[in-house]
Design an enzyme around this catalytic site. Structure first.
Site, mmCIF file in Angstrom:
data_model
loop_
_atom_site.group_PDB
_atom_site.id
_atom_site.type_symbol
_atom_site.label_atom_id
_atom_site.label_comp_id
_atom_site.label_asym_id
_atom_site.label_seq_id
_atom_site.Cartn_x
_atom_site.Cartn_y
_atom_site.Cartn_z
ATOM 1 N N SER A 66 105.679 54.406 88.525
ATOM 2 C CA SER A 66 106.997 54.634 89.180
ATOM 3 C C SER A 66 107.973 55.497 88.680
ATOM 4 O O SER A 66 108.853 56.275 89.257
ATOM 5 C CB SER A 66 107.831 53.211 89.224
ATOM 6 O OG SER A 66 107.744 52.777 87.854
ATOM 7 N N GLU A 67 107.859 55.843 87.273
ATOM 8 C CA GLU A 67 108.693 56.876 86.487
ATOM 9 C C GLU A 67 107.942 57.467 85.540
ATOM 10 O O GLU A 67 107.164 56.612 84.892
ATOM 11 C CB GLU A 67 110.094 56.497 86.033
ATOM 12 C CG GLU A 67 111.209 56.471 87.057
ATOM 13 C CD GLU A 67 111.436 55.003 87.712
ATOM 14 O OE1 GLU A 67 112.278 54.840 88.705
ATOM 15 O OE2 GLU A 67 110.629 54.276 87.251
ATOM 16 N N THR A 68 108.137 58.720 85.103
ATOM 17 C CA THR A 68 107.679 59.510 84.095
ATOM 18 C C THR A 68 109.049 59.946 83.305
ATOM 19 O O THR A 68 109.954 60.688 83.845
ATOM 20 C CB THR A 68 106.687 60.405 84.442
ATOM 21 O OG1 THR A 68 105.480 59.767 84.801
ATOM 22 C CG2 THR A 68 106.237 61.360 82.926
#
Length: 303
Positions: A66-68
Site C-alpha cells: 500500500s505504501e513504500t
C-alpha cells in the site's frame, strides 16, 4: 542500469543514475505486528537521493504494497531524514505504517533512539526502543490533528459506495472527516458484524474519495472506550484494504479528542486487519490538551 548501495551514515555509492530503471535496494517490513505474516507490509528505501517522483512511484508499484517510504536525504549524525511516501498509484503526504517500518529499519542500523522525519505533511518525531528480546518498537508523534462533522453529501455518497445504510452506523459516534497528516472519513459501525461484512464498490468509493481528497475511509467499531476494531478501504491507492493504518489511527485520535471521549490522557488500542487475515495492533496515546496523536507499534523484516 544504475546501482545504489544503502548507507545511513550520510554517504552513498551511486553510479549511472541518468537512465531509468534504477536498481535500488528495497527493504520489506511488516508494521504493527511482531509476526511477518501479520501487520501491514511496507517497502523501505533508505537511499532514494537519486530518484525522482516518477522513479519512486514506479518502484512503489513494483513492490505492490500500500505504501513504500523513500529517504531522499538527511543526516545520520543528527538522525534527521527527509522522506516521501508512494502508493502503487500516487504520492501520499504521510503514511503511518511505512513511518514505523522506516524508523525500525533505521534503528536496527543506527541503534535505538530519537529520529526526526521531514515529510510532505510536516515534521514527524519518532522514538525507537528495543525490548529485552531485541525487537524494536517505534512511537511516532503526528502533526496536529483536527476533526469535523461529515457533510450530508459526503456521507450519502460514501454510504452508497460502501453498500451501508444509515442505521448501520453507531449513533453515539457521528461521522467525521479527521486529519492526522491527511484526511480520512471516519464511520463507526453499529456492530462488529457490520464491520466484518465489507464488500464495497471499489471504483465508486475511489471516485468519492478522490472528489473529497480522503486518503482512506476509517471504518471502526467500539468494543470498549479503550479498544476499537478498524478497517481501512484504500481504493485511491490501488489497494482494496489496509491491514494497519497509522495515519488513520493518528486522525482517529483527533476524532476522539474532538468528541470529548478522552477526558484525560490515555492509551487506546486499535485492532485492525483481523478480517483480512493480517492481524495488527496499534496503540494511540491521546490527550485532551494536545492536538497531536502518538502512534506506537512494532515492525519486523519480511523474509
Amino acid at each position: 542500469m544504475g546501482v545504489m548501495s544503502t548507507d545511513v551514515t550520510g554517504t552513498s555509492d551511486v553510479t549511472d543514475r541518468s537512465e531509468p530503471p534504477y536498481e535500488t535496494e528495497i527493504l520489506r517490513y511488516s508494521a504493527f505486528t511482531h509476526d511477518p505474516g501479520g501487520g501491514n507490509p511496507a517497502g523501505v528505501v533508505l537511499d532514494a537521493s537519486g530518484l525522482d517522483g516518477t522513479a519512486m512511484r514506479a518502484i512503489a508499484a513494483e513492490v505492490g504494497y500500500s505504501e513504500t517510504a523513500f529517504v531522499t536525504g538527511g543526516d545520520a549524525a543528527t538522525r534527521r531524514f527527509r522522506v516521501r511516501y508512494f502508493s502503487p498509484l500516487a504520492e501520499v503526504a504521510f503514511c503511518g505504517h511505512a513511518t514505523v517500518a522506516l524508523a525500525v529499519a533505521l534503528a536496527e542500523r543506527m541503534g535505538p533512539g530519537e529520529i526526526v522525519l521531514d515529510t510532505p505533511a510536516g515534521e514527524i518525531p519518532v522514538s525507537t526502543a528495543a525490548d529485552g528480546a531485541g525487537a524494536v518498537r517505534a512511537t511516532l508523534t503526528s502533526v496536529p490533528t483536527r476533526s469535523r462533522p461529515a457533510l450530508a453529501t459526503e456521507l450519502d455518497a460514501a454510504l452508497r459506495a460502501l453498500g451501508w445504510a444509515p442505521d448501520d452506523l453507531d449513533p453515539a459516534l457521528p461521522p467525521h472527516v479527521a486529519f492526522g497528516g491527511n484526511d480520512h472519513l471516519v464511520l463507526a459501525a453499529a456492530s462488529r458484524a457490520r464491520l466484518a461484512d465489507l464488500d464495497y464498490d471499489f471504483d465508486g468509493l475511489a471516485e468519492v474519495m478522490r472528489r473529497h481528497d480522503w486518503t482512506t475511509v476509517d471504518l471502526v467499531w467500539r468494543e470498549s472506550p479503550e479498544r476499537f476494531h478498524a478497517r481501512n478501504p484504500f481504493p485511491v491507492g490501488g489497494v482494496v484494504e489496509d491491514p494497519a493504518t497509522g495515519a488513520a489511527a493518528a486522525a482517529f485520535g483527533g476524532y476522539l479528542r474532538e468528541l470529548g471521549l478522552v477526558p484525560r490522557p490515555g492509551t487506546i488500542a486499535i485492532r485492525q486487519g483481523e478480517d483480512m487475515g493480517r492481524p495488527s495492533d496499534l496503540l494511540i496515546d491521546v490527550s485532551p490538551r494536545d492536538p497531536r496523536t502518538r502512534v506506537t507499534g512494532q515492525a519486523v523484516p519480511i523474509p
